[in-house]
Scaffold this active site. Sequence first.
Site, PDB file in Angstrom:
ATOM      1  N   THR A 176       0.819  -1.213   0.000  1.00 54.92           N
ATOM      2  CA  THR A 176       0.000   0.000   0.000  1.00 54.92           C
ATOM      3  C   THR A 176       0.852   1.262   0.000  1.00 54.92           C
ATOM      4  O   THR A 176       1.965   1.275   0.550  1.00 54.92           O
ATOM      5  CB  THR A 176      -0.919  -0.020   1.252  1.00 54.92           C
ATOM      6  OG1 THR A 176      -1.428   1.286   1.470  1.00 54.92           O
ATOM      7  CG2 THR A 176      -0.165  -0.420   2.508  1.00 54.92           C
ATOM      8  N   ASP A 177       0.282   2.340  -0.538  1.00 56.31           N
ATOM      9  CA  ASP A 177       0.963   3.645  -0.491  1.00 56.31           C
ATOM     10  C   ASP A 177       1.095   4.157   0.945  1.00 56.31           C
ATOM     11  O   ASP A 177       1.896   5.047   1.221  1.00 56.31           O
ATOM     12  CB  ASP A 177       0.221   4.681  -1.362  1.00 56.31           C
ATOM     13  CG  ASP A 177      -1.202   4.990  -0.901  1.00 56.31           C
ATOM     14  OD1 ASP A 177      -1.735   4.264  -0.038  1.00 56.31           O
ATOM     15  OD2 ASP A 177      -1.786   5.977  -1.411  1.00 56.31           O
ATOM     16  N   GLU A 178       0.319   3.554   1.862  1.00 57.18           N
ATOM     17  CA  GLU A 178       0.349   4.056   3.247  1.00 57.18           C
ATOM     18  C   GLU A 178       1.700   3.834   3.918  1.00 57.18           C
ATOM     19  O   GLU A 178       2.006   4.464   4.919  1.00 57.18           O
ATOM     20  CB  GLU A 178      -0.777   3.417   4.074  1.00 57.18           C
ATOM     21  CG  GLU A 178      -2.141   3.739   3.486  1.00 57.18           C
ATOM     22  CD  GLU A 178      -3.306   3.487   4.424  1.00 57.18           C
ATOM     23  OE1 GLU A 178      -3.112   3.509   5.644  1.00 57.18           O
ATOM     24  OE2 GLU A 178      -4.418   3.271   3.904  1.00 57.18           O
ATOM     25  N   TYR A 183      -1.591  -0.542  11.057  1.00 57.75           N
ATOM     26  CA  TYR A 183      -1.795  -1.221   9.758  1.00 57.75           C
ATOM     27  C   TYR A 183      -0.618  -0.958   8.832  1.00 57.75           C
ATOM     28  O   TYR A 183       0.001  -1.898   8.315  1.00 57.75           O
ATOM     29  CB  TYR A 183      -3.102  -0.736   9.101  1.00 57.75           C
ATOM     30  CG  TYR A 183      -3.180  -1.030   7.609  1.00 57.75           C
ATOM     31  CD1 TYR A 183      -3.217  -2.339   7.142  1.00 57.75           C
ATOM     32  CD2 TYR A 183      -3.207   0.003   6.667  1.00 57.75           C
ATOM     33  CE1 TYR A 183      -3.276  -2.618   5.766  1.00 57.75           C
ATOM     34  CE2 TYR A 183      -3.276  -0.266   5.300  1.00 57.75           C
ATOM     35  CZ  TYR A 183      -3.297  -1.574   4.853  1.00 57.75           C
ATOM     36  OH  TYR A 183      -3.358  -1.839   3.504  1.00 57.75           O
ATOM     37  N   LYS A 206       2.229  -3.569   7.286  1.00 53.29           N
ATOM     38  CA  LYS A 206       2.471  -3.754   5.850  1.00 53.29           C
ATOM     39  C   LYS A 206       3.938  -3.421   5.524  1.00 53.29           C
ATOM     40  O   LYS A 206       4.574  -4.110   4.731  1.00 53.29           O
ATOM     41  CB  LYS A 206       1.542  -2.857   5.016  1.00 53.29           C
ATOM     42  CG  LYS A 206       0.083  -3.236   5.038  1.00 53.29           C
ATOM     43  CD  LYS A 206      -0.224  -4.599   4.459  1.00 53.29           C
ATOM     44  CE  LYS A 206      -0.002  -4.694   2.961  1.00 53.29           C
ATOM     45  NZ  LYS A 206      -0.425  -6.038   2.441  1.00 53.29           N
TER      46      LYS A 206
HETATM   47  P1  NAD Z   1      -9.779  -7.215   2.286  1.00 53.31           P
HETATM   48  O1  NAD Z   1      -9.739  -6.932   3.745  1.00 53.31           O
HETATM   49  O2  NAD Z   1     -11.024  -6.948   1.509  1.00 53.31           O
HETATM   50  O3  NAD Z   1      -9.401  -8.749   2.029  1.00 53.31           O
HETATM   51  C1  NAD Z   1      -8.359  -9.410   2.684  1.00 53.31           C
HETATM   52  C2  NAD Z   1      -8.507 -10.891   2.399  1.00 53.31           C
HETATM   53  O4  NAD Z   1      -7.428 -11.572   3.040  1.00 53.31           O
HETATM   54  C3  NAD Z   1      -9.800 -11.489   2.960  1.00 53.31           C
HETATM   55  O5  NAD Z   1     -10.387 -12.350   2.013  1.00 53.31           O
HETATM   56  C4  NAD Z   1      -9.332 -12.259   4.180  1.00 53.31           C
HETATM   57  O6  NAD Z   1     -10.155 -13.384   4.487  1.00 53.31           O
HETATM   58  C5  NAD Z   1      -7.938 -12.686   3.742  1.00 53.31           C
HETATM   59  N1  NAD Z   1      -7.049 -12.959   4.863  1.00 53.31           N
HETATM   60  C6  NAD Z   1      -6.829 -12.157   5.945  1.00 53.31           C
HETATM   61  N2  NAD Z   1      -5.949 -12.761   6.764  1.00 53.31           N
HETATM   62  C7  NAD Z   1      -5.601 -13.934   6.184  1.00 53.31           C
HETATM   63  C8  NAD Z   1      -4.709 -14.982   6.544  1.00 53.31           C
HETATM   64  N3  NAD Z   1      -4.028 -14.938   7.681  1.00 53.31           N
HETATM   65  N4  NAD Z   1      -4.574 -16.036   5.711  1.00 53.31           N
HETATM   66  C9  NAD Z   1      -5.287 -16.106   4.553  1.00 53.31           C
HETATM   67  N5  NAD Z   1      -6.151 -15.154   4.172  1.00 53.31           N
HETATM   68  C10 NAD Z   1      -6.294 -14.076   4.973  1.00 53.31           C
HETATM   69  O7  NAD Z   1      -8.551  -6.435   1.667  1.00 53.31           O
HETATM   70  P2  NAD Z   1      -8.350  -5.705   0.270  1.00 53.31           P
HETATM   71  O8  NAD Z   1      -8.861  -4.334   0.388  1.00 53.31           O
HETATM   72  O9  NAD Z   1      -8.829  -6.586  -0.804  1.00 53.31           O
HETATM   73  O10 NAD Z   1      -6.771  -5.616   0.220  1.00 53.31           O
HETATM   74  C11 NAD Z   1      -5.986  -6.658  -0.363  1.00 53.31           C
HETATM   75  C12 NAD Z   1      -4.519  -6.297  -0.271  1.00 53.31           C
HETATM   76  O11 NAD Z   1      -4.293  -5.061  -0.953  1.00 53.31           O
HETATM   77  C13 NAD Z   1      -4.021  -6.089   1.151  1.00 53.31           C
HETATM   78  O12 NAD Z   1      -2.739  -6.627   1.246  1.00 53.31           O
HETATM   79  C14 NAD Z   1      -3.984  -4.585   1.330  1.00 53.31           C
HETATM   80  O13 NAD Z   1      -3.002  -4.206   2.249  1.00 53.31           O
HETATM   81  C15 NAD Z   1      -3.658  -4.145  -0.073  1.00 53.31           C
HETATM   82  N6  NAD Z   1      -4.146  -2.797  -0.441  1.00 53.31           N
HETATM   83  C16 NAD Z   1      -5.463  -2.463  -0.273  1.00 53.31           C
HETATM   84  C17 NAD Z   1      -5.902  -1.201  -0.678  1.00 53.31           C
HETATM   85  C18 NAD Z   1      -7.347  -0.798  -0.564  1.00 53.31           C
HETATM   86  O14 NAD Z   1      -7.657   0.378  -0.817  1.00 53.31           O
HETATM   87  N7  NAD Z   1      -8.274  -1.685  -0.238  1.00 53.31           N
HETATM   88  C19 NAD Z   1      -4.996  -0.278  -1.209  1.00 53.31           C
HETATM   89  C20 NAD Z   1      -3.669  -0.664  -1.369  1.00 53.31           C
HETATM   90  C21 NAD Z   1      -3.254  -1.928  -0.989  1.00 53.31           C
END
Ligand code: NAD
Length: 337
Positions: A125-127, A150, A154
């Site tokens: 993430t950009d965070e 968080y 990350k």
């Molecule tokens: P989300 O919370 O919707 O989904 C996370 C998924 O990971 C869920 O299906 C959950 O069941 C699974 N999970 C969590 N812990 C787990 C574990 N220990 N083992 C197996 N599965 C596990 O998240 P998202 O928004 O889809 O984000 C996905 C990725 O992208 C993350 O790594 C997040 O940091 C990154 N990200 C998200 C955003 C955003 O705006 N949503 C932006 C940049 C990066």
Amino acid sequence: MKILVTGGAGFIGSNFIRHMLKKYPDYQIVNFDKLTYAGNLENLKDIENDPRYKFIKGDICDEKLINQVFSEEKLDTLVNFAAETHVDRSILEAGAFVKTDIFGTYNLLEAIKKHGIEKAIFISTDEVYGDYEGKGFAKETDKIEASSPYSASKAGGDLMVMAYHRTYDLPVMITRGTNNYGPYQYPEKIIPLFVTNLIEGQKVPIYGKGDQIRDWIYVEDHCGGIDVVLHQGSSGEVYNVGANNDPEITNMELTKTIVRLCGKDESMIEYVKDRPGHDRRYAVDTQKLRNLGWDPQVNFEEGIKKTVEWYQQNEIWWKKIKSGEYMEYYKKQYLNR
Ligand code: NAD
């Protein structure tokens, strides 16, 4: 190509699986997900019977199961989305973030070291760059300076990935995406939270003055960026994936747009105490990925309109979620303050 997608039942992971199966008819996907509160197999209902798709329920922290999957599935690549992802929850309780986002990442790296794989992408993430107020645009080589539990977890995962590349020469890459929005996002995050609240006739709680700036990327564009990195990225490299909204968008502007698209007025906006340590601005330089031929396709106006319509048309999907555990969290976060 056979891809292990970890965390594929969440928001971005499920969109990514759909994107890959649609674009590459001969690819196979194994989705490995713990199904935490954020994981939802309903996100993949339309492809659950596709012969190229398989689901395994499991935790990326489970060394034995991960080793079993790596040895049985003959994988070519890994794309890791699995993470605890919600900043507010990390402020309430950070333990699960440290476990999944750092230890889980380490566990996947160990499995790659042991079994080998052509390449792996770790979605970040950009965070991790921290607050960029008054600082221009973060480049991939810029300092990591996380502000929340968080983003710190990350960042810990990212450091582990880069250390395993340098020490063991693992073929790993990192993408750092900006704020995603679109279909299937768990309704604790600002856009689906506000849209679904408004559909239900409830107010939308905005933190502080709402002057925080985020770069909003439509989820399909983010998935396209990951796809480009998977096929053209170089081992050991980090790639920012952002929309570079121009002009930049404050949370207040975002909120007013959502209120308007939902046919409500600004009396539905409710100001609540700001999030502790709240970063004021995120902004990334995306030239490195653009040099590989990627460009975001969906501008904010079009994307937000499509997103609001999706939540309006898919009430069954989010109404099931907005009960039970979700209500407990919502009360803790917004009603007991
Ligand atoms: P989300 O919370 O919707 O989904 C996370 C998924 O990971 C869920 O299906 C959950 O069941 C699974 N999970 C969590 N812990 C787990 C574990 N220990 N083992 C197996 N599965 C596990 O998240 P998202 O928004 O889809 O984000 C996905 C990725 O992208 C993350 O790594 C997040 O940091 C990154 N990200 C998200 C955003 C955003 O705006 N949503 C932006 C940049 C990066």
